[in-house]
Design a protein around this motif. Structure first.
Motif: not given
Length: 240
Positions: A163-165, A204, A206-207, A210
């Motif tokens: 789950s990392r960029k 950001d 994150s979405d 994911s």
């Protein structure tokens, strides 16, 4: 010569990416329909073992690249991008994990010319144990994969599984990942690499990450790959 002989004599030809499939067909003058893609795959991070990497290596924020060191892996571009963006002023360190396989004269010259600047901000590691490697992935602020050429290129998938960029070269086999344009770059274009690093650190994601992770867990799944491999072998055994 030996590769060509093996390809010509094999009953079944398997490779790990569409890019590799195309190149095998091109170089050995074969039909692509006789070459089957059984990709590499990733596991989820459910068996992740927590290791305090930041404390052990005195890290707060850091950018990560995992790869053996050789010219085509393009460490030099990431190193230049880091220094030209002056990311150490924002508290970021740069961590490279991997053994040197082939000496890169350009990389070593750059390291020597910028020795004072880099010595406290860039970390070179090798021989990292598996749980520590997972911990490095899990704790990084950004994973960058600037490789010029790959037959597959699994580290970006490993980082996304944590789950990392991630920002990734769009060259050769990495095109198969079908990452959004905002997370890919031309590995020969330093200006674009710097822009994408800056974007990723300031945004950001994150979405988006994911969603990509869920897609990759379906596409690059060991069970699915094994089933397809079995189907290919079974058809060959039956003479279909």
């Amino acid at each position: 010569f030996l590769f060509k002989r093996s390809v010509k004599n094999a009953d079944v030809l398997l490779t790990v990416s569409e890019y590799s499939k195309q190149k095998i067909a091109e170089n050995y003058r074969l039909s692509e329909q006789n070459i089957f893609v059984t990709t590499n795959a990733i596991l989820d991070d459910s068996n992740y073992v927590d290791t305090d990497i930041k404390k052990k290596y005195e890290l707060e924020k850091y950018i990560l690249y995992v790869s053996r060191i050789e010219p085509r892996k393009n460490h030099i571009s990431l190193l230049k991008a880091y220094t030209e963006l002056e990311l150490w002023k924002q508290g970021y360190k740069l961590v490279f994990i991997g053994v040197e396989d082939i000496v890169s004269i350009e990389l070593n010259k750059y390291k020597k010319a910028n020795e004072q600047l880099l010595k406290n901000n860039v970390i070179w590691l090798e021989g990292i144990i598996y749980n520590e490697l997972k911990a490095f992935y899990k704790a990084c602020d950004l994973f960058v994969f600037p490789s010029i050429a790959e037959g597959f290129g699994i580290p970006p998938l490993e980082a996304i599984s944590m789950s990392r960029k991630v920002i990734c070269s769009r060259a050769t086999a990495m095109k198969d990942f079908e990452l959004p344009e905002s997370l890919t770059f031309n590995p020969y274009d330093l200006k674009e690499l710097k822009h994408k690093i800056k974007y990723a650190l300031e945004t950001d994601l994150s979405d988006e990450i994911s969603k990509i992770k869920a897609k990759f867990q379906t596409k690059y799944n060991w069970t699915s790959v094994a089933k397809y491999f079995y189907q290919v072998i079974s058809k060959e055994m039956k003479g279909e």
